[in-house]
Design a protein around this motif. Sequence first.
Motif, PDB file in Angstrom:
ATOM      1  N   SER A   1       0.829  -1.221   0.000  1.00 43.17           N
ATOM      2  CA  SER A   1       0.000   0.000   0.000  1.00 43.17           C
ATOM      3  C   SER A   1       0.856   1.262   0.000  1.00 43.17           C
TER       4      SER A   1
ATOM      5  N   ARG B   1       2.147   4.828  -0.989  1.00 48.14           N
ATOM      6  CA  ARG B   1       1.631   6.084  -1.525  1.00 48.14           C
ATOM      7  C   ARG B   1       2.730   7.140  -1.414  1.00 48.14           C
TER       8      ARG B   1
ATOM      9  N   LEU C   1       3.314  11.278  -1.272  1.00 44.99           N
ATOM     10  CA  LEU C   1       2.630  12.553  -1.045  1.00 44.99           C
ATOM     11  C   LEU C   1       3.645  13.696  -1.088  1.00 44.99           C
TER      12      LEU C   1
ATOM     13  N   ALA D   1      -3.616  11.800   6.013  1.00 44.58           N
ATOM     14  CA  ALA D   1      -4.066  11.702   4.619  1.00 44.58           C
ATOM     15  C   ALA D   1      -3.777  10.318   4.048  1.00 44.58           C
ATOM     16  N   TYR D   2      -2.608   9.770   4.376  1.00 40.58           N
ATOM     17  CA  TYR D   2      -2.259   8.423   3.910  1.00 40.58           C
ATOM     18  C   TYR D   2      -3.238   7.390   4.453  1.00 40.58           C
TER      19      TYR D   2
ATOM     20  N   ARG E   1      -6.281   7.802   5.514  1.00 43.48           N
ATOM     21  CA  ARG E   1      -7.595   7.955   4.872  1.00 43.48           C
ATOM     22  C   ARG E   1      -7.585   7.329   3.485  1.00 43.48           C
ATOM     23  N   ASN E   2      -6.486   7.529   2.751  1.00 45.06           N
ATOM     24  CA  ASN E   2      -6.388   7.036   1.384  1.00 45.06           C
ATOM     25  C   ASN E   2      -6.481   5.521   1.295  1.00 45.06           C
ATOM     26  N   ILE E   3      -5.924   4.833   2.304  1.00 47.39           N
ATOM     27  CA  ILE E   3      -5.943   3.362   2.261  1.00 47.39           C
ATOM     28  C   ILE E   3      -7.055   2.782   3.139  1.00 47.39           C
TER      29      ILE E   3
END
Length: 323
Positions: A26, A28, A30, A44-45, A47-49
């Motif tokens: 997973s 990401r 940013l 934010a990370y 929330r994204n996953i």
Amino acid sequence: MKVALVGDIGGTNARFALWREQRVESVRVLPTLDYARPEDAVHAYLRNIGLGVEALEAVCLACAGPVTGDEFRFTNNHWRISRQAFCKTFGLDELLLINDFAAMALGVTRLGAGELVSVCAGLSEPDLPRLVIGPGTGLGVATLLQVEGGGWRALPSEGGHACLSVGSVREATIWACLHERLGHVNAEAVLSGSGLLQLYQTCCALDGKVAELASPAAVTAAALAGDAYAAAVLEQFCLWLGRITGDAVLTTGARGGVYIAGGIVPRFVEFFLSSGFRQGLRDKGCMSRYFDEVPVWLVTADYPGLEGAGVALQQLQGAKRRR
């Protein structure tokens, strides 16, 4: 189910992943400019996953700069982080912070053959140090030592801020121009993303040319497209990377081998392999033969820093279990 979070935070980007069953998942990326604090980026990370804060069991963040004390100030971006405040925000007992190139060094111990390109053939001496060095937003430098039992220890440094060495009249002229502008001229003044652009602009000023290219990516693209002047600047960049790498090998005794890492050089692999890097590496007078059997590899893996952060977290947890 509780999970571990790993991060590799440089000057431009923050890379996050979960560390599960000794591998990253997973991932990401940013941009650091999009967030006021590292905590905001982590939120934010998650929330994204699709994970909540309560899912976090452990966190290791690899950060660009010297890591000491409770508060860490990033060298090449606006972020600061307090271990105590971070732990309070995410309900953690401990936050593991390590230098980003120490993480990079641990990460290269997990790479497969398909993630390394041979630059200089040689015979690694396993009992001696290995050097991990590479230009990105800055210039990272770390030393890697194999320890008893087959494990690894990474020694961070701030070698990117060591003085830029000079090996020719042309380089002395460039150095003098940089010194007039900057005062102290460190290695990453040239060997970094902004450094490549600065090198191009300095060369243009010395040669009476208009600096038409406005970003390091533009300099690289022009060089690869056949622009002779941009190619000469990129060649000088590679030659200087060789000089600085050779100095670090002599200083650390890194006859175990050298890994060229970071985000810049993998963008022009073929150019690099045919460049003056090897010349700069070996241009050490009476010690030139020292490099005859020192292997050099270019790291092309996507996220070795995240892998290394996971290894560091694993080492910490293993040490706790042995207590």
